[in-house]
Scaffold this motif. Structure first.
Motif, short mmCIF file in Angstrom:
data_model
loop_
_atom_site.label_atom_id
_atom_site.label_comp_id
_atom_site.label_asym_id
_atom_site.label_seq_id
_atom_site.Cartn_x
_atom_site.Cartn_y
_atom_site.Cartn_z
N GLU A 325 -20.14 8.31 22.04
CA GLU A 325 -19.03 7.43 21.69
C GLU A 325 -17.70 8.18 21.78
N PRO A 326 -16.63 7.51 22.25
CA PRO A 326 -15.32 8.19 22.32
C PRO A 326 -14.86 8.66 20.95
N GLY A 327 -14.49 9.91 20.86
CA GLY A 327 -14.03 10.48 19.60
C GLY A 327 -15.13 10.87 18.63
N ALA A 328 -16.41 10.72 19.03
CA ALA A 328 -17.50 11.05 18.11
C ALA A 328 -17.54 12.53 17.75
N PRO A 329 -17.41 13.47 18.72
CA PRO A 329 -17.42 14.90 18.32
C PRO A 329 -16.32 15.24 17.33
N GLU A 330 -15.11 14.65 17.52
CA GLU A 330 -14.02 14.94 16.60
C GLU A 330 -14.35 14.45 15.19
N GLN A 331 -14.89 13.21 15.10
CA GLN A 331 -15.20 12.66 13.78
C GLN A 331 -16.28 13.47 13.07
N ILE A 332 -17.25 13.97 13.84
CA ILE A 332 -18.30 14.79 13.23
C ILE A 332 -17.72 16.08 12.67
N ILE A 333 -16.87 16.75 13.44
CA ILE A 333 -16.30 18.03 12.99
C ILE A 333 -15.30 17.82 11.86
N TYR A 334 -14.53 16.71 11.92
CA TYR A 334 -13.57 16.44 10.84
C TYR A 334 -14.29 16.36 9.49
N TYR A 335 -15.50 15.82 9.48
CA TYR A 335 -16.23 15.69 8.22
C TYR A 335 -16.73 17.04 7.72
N HIS A 336 -16.69 18.06 8.57
CA HIS A 336 -17.15 19.40 8.19
C HIS A 336 -16.00 20.35 7.87
N ILE A 337 -14.78 19.83 7.78
CA ILE A 337 -13.61 20.67 7.48
C ILE A 337 -13.03 20.22 6.15
N ILE A 338 -12.94 21.14 5.20
CA ILE A 338 -12.40 20.88 3.86
C ILE A 338 -11.01 21.49 3.78
N PRO A 339 -9.99 20.72 3.38
CA PRO A 339 -8.61 21.27 3.32
C PRO A 339 -8.39 22.10 2.06
N LEU A 362 -11.25 16.32 6.19
CA LEU A 362 -10.20 15.83 7.09
C LEU A 362 -10.56 14.47 7.67
N ARG A 363 -11.77 14.01 7.46
CA ARG A 363 -12.14 12.66 7.88
C ARG A 363 -11.93 11.72 6.69
N LEU A 364 -10.67 11.38 6.47
CA LEU A 364 -10.32 10.55 5.32
C LEU A 364 -10.92 9.15 5.47
N PRO A 410 -21.22 10.98 6.60
CA PRO A 410 -20.88 10.24 5.38
C PRO A 410 -21.96 9.24 5.01
N GLU A 411 -22.04 8.93 3.71
CA GLU A 411 -23.04 7.99 3.24
C GLU A 411 -22.84 6.62 3.84
#
Length: 459
Positions: A325-339, A362-364, A410-411
């Motif tokens: 899916e377009p943008g899927a890799p970004e969304q997966i990695i965003y969920y693994h980054i804590i600010p 970062l995946r708000l 995410p749940e």
């Protein structure tokens, strides 16, 4: 009359004799490159000898196919360290370096350094006081056969303890006292061990904050002379100390770019590659997305980040649908980054004290839940959970990288995957009944008394 031989008639015994003669004649011929290894091969003898530790390393290095092809073309000579040399005398740190997945090439080079594609018996050593005989190994390096003044034979710096220990039609094994290490492998190990020479893996912790002033600690200054005003303001002296939760990330540092975030991101990605086992994560950051550039900008502005990095084994379980899916890799990695800047110690202490901790990502607006489990930190819940597997891979005060053994989602996504029909129905309802914007509602109230708008009449 047929004489029975161990219960076998003369006809059957003759047939067995013919088969044995044909088998022996075929084994006398040089094996072809396409033939399988015979049970009388030197490679099979290596498994049954006093050098089983070396045989295990050959199997872990994925060199069996290479050695079979080499034996099929010509005889080989193996200089095999005894098991005691590999079990007790080898540096544990060096052995750990060889067995790491990222150092497979170094392990292969080390093992092929012990093999010469030529048959060399004990009678092929140079005579006393003669020049050392130079031979090329399978890794295109060189070994020197030496006869010492005491009459003992040696190969480079290792003494031959058991000359001609195993002799087979396709090769010979000589027992040596210790492992031979080529120069290239030694340099790789020194480069990895000398972490101070690589800026990417400086073992520095997070900046220390003074609990009284809430500012970074400075070097100890001279004592305040008698009668001088107090160093701390009254408010700071009376304010309570910080909470037990980790300190939040500092705000942006303005447009002046006080930090070189691009270099720090490059350093931590290089550390992932050197550490081994996180190549897929590094590949997504650099090649599949522009996240490395975005992270560099965030760090340059003064933010701190904690990356939960799934290892290669976990990334391999991702399906094509999850990445296509377009943008899927970004969304997966965003969920693994804590600010926030978190270390293994800070996350474990917080989870152990409070039970469960929710970290923003970062995946708000999604958050990742951490809790203490089995003496480690567990992220997520159920089948989609992951444990902190490799703590503090990279900690420089701005970026913290913690290796985990699973990919987190995410749940809400798990529920949508489990109930696709419900999600589809909800999306149809959302399309058929669009919600009116707040600005439109206010406008309709204000101007409803003066005129009628067709837009306001719509339900």
């Amino acid at each position: 009359m047929d004489l029975p031989i161990y219960g076998v008639s003369k006809f059957l015994s003759t047939l067995l004799l013919i088969l044995l003669l044909s088998a022996s004649s075929s084994s006398a011929l040089p094996p072809s490159s396409n033939s399988t290894i015979s049970s009388n091969s030197v490679l099979v003898a290596l498994l049954d000898s006093h050098y089983t530790e070396l045989a295990e390393l050959v199997e872990k290095a994925l060199l069996l196919q290479t050695l079979e092809e080499s034996v099929g073309r010509h005889n080989i000579t193996i200089f095999a360290p005894r098991n005691e040399a590999l079990e007790r005398q080898l540096d544990p740190e060096f052995k750990r370096f060889l067995l790491e997945p990222g150092n497979l090439k170094s392990l292969q080079t080390l093992l092929m350094f012990h093999i010469i594609p030529k048959r060399l018996g004990s009678h092929d050593w140079p005579v006393l006081k003669a020049k050392p005989a130079k031979h090329t190994t399978l890794c295109n390096d060189h070994l020197h056969l030496i006869t010492k003044s005491s009459g003992k034979k040696a190969v480079d710096s290792a003494e031959i303890l058991r000359p001609d220990d195993v002799i087979r039609p396709d090769g010979v094994i000589h027992g040596i006292e210790r492992l031979l290490i080529p120069q290239s492998v030694q340099e790789d190990f020194n480069r990895r061990r000398n972490l101070r020479s690589i800026s990417a893996v400086l073992p520095e912790g997070a900046p220390e904050v003074d609990p009284r002033t809430h500012r970074l600690k400075k070097p100890a200054a001279a004592q305040v002379p008698v009668g001088a005003p107090p160093v701390l303001p009254i408010f700071d002296a009376m304010s309570p100390g910080p909470s037990l939760a980790p300190a939040p990330a500092p705000g942006p540092g303005g447009p002046h770019h006080h930090f070189d975030g691009e270099s720090q991101v490059k350093d931590f990605i290089q550390t992932l590659l050197l550490y081994g086992g996180y190549n897929e994560m590094a590949d997504i950051l650099v090649n599949l997305t522009s996240l490395a550039t975005e992270m560099g900008r965030l760090v340059s502005e003064g933010y701190v980040l904690t990356v939960l990095a799934p290892n290669d084994e976990a990334m391999a379980k991702l399906t094509t649908d999850q990445l296509s899916e377009p943008g899927a890799p970004e969304q997966i990695i965003y969920y693994h980054i804590i600010p926030e800047y978190q270390t293994e110690e800070s996350m474990y202490n917080a989870a152990r004290r409070f039970g469960k901790i929710k970290y923003d990502t970062l995946r708000l607006p999604h958050q990742v839940i951490a809790q203490e489990a089995d003496g480690s930190v567990k992220f997520g819940s159920g089948d989609g959970s992951a444990y902190l597997f490799d703590p503090d891979i990279y900690t420089d005060g701005r970026i913290s990288v913690q290796g985990i053994d699973g990919v987190l989602f995410p749940e809400e996504e798990k529920e949508s995957v489990a109930k696709p029909t419900t999600t589809a129905t909800a999306s149809v309802k959302a399309v058929t009944q669009p919600r009116r914007g707040k600005l439109m509602e206010v406008g309709c109230r204000l101007f409803g008394a003066f005129a009628q708008f067709s837009t306001c009449d719509q339900q």
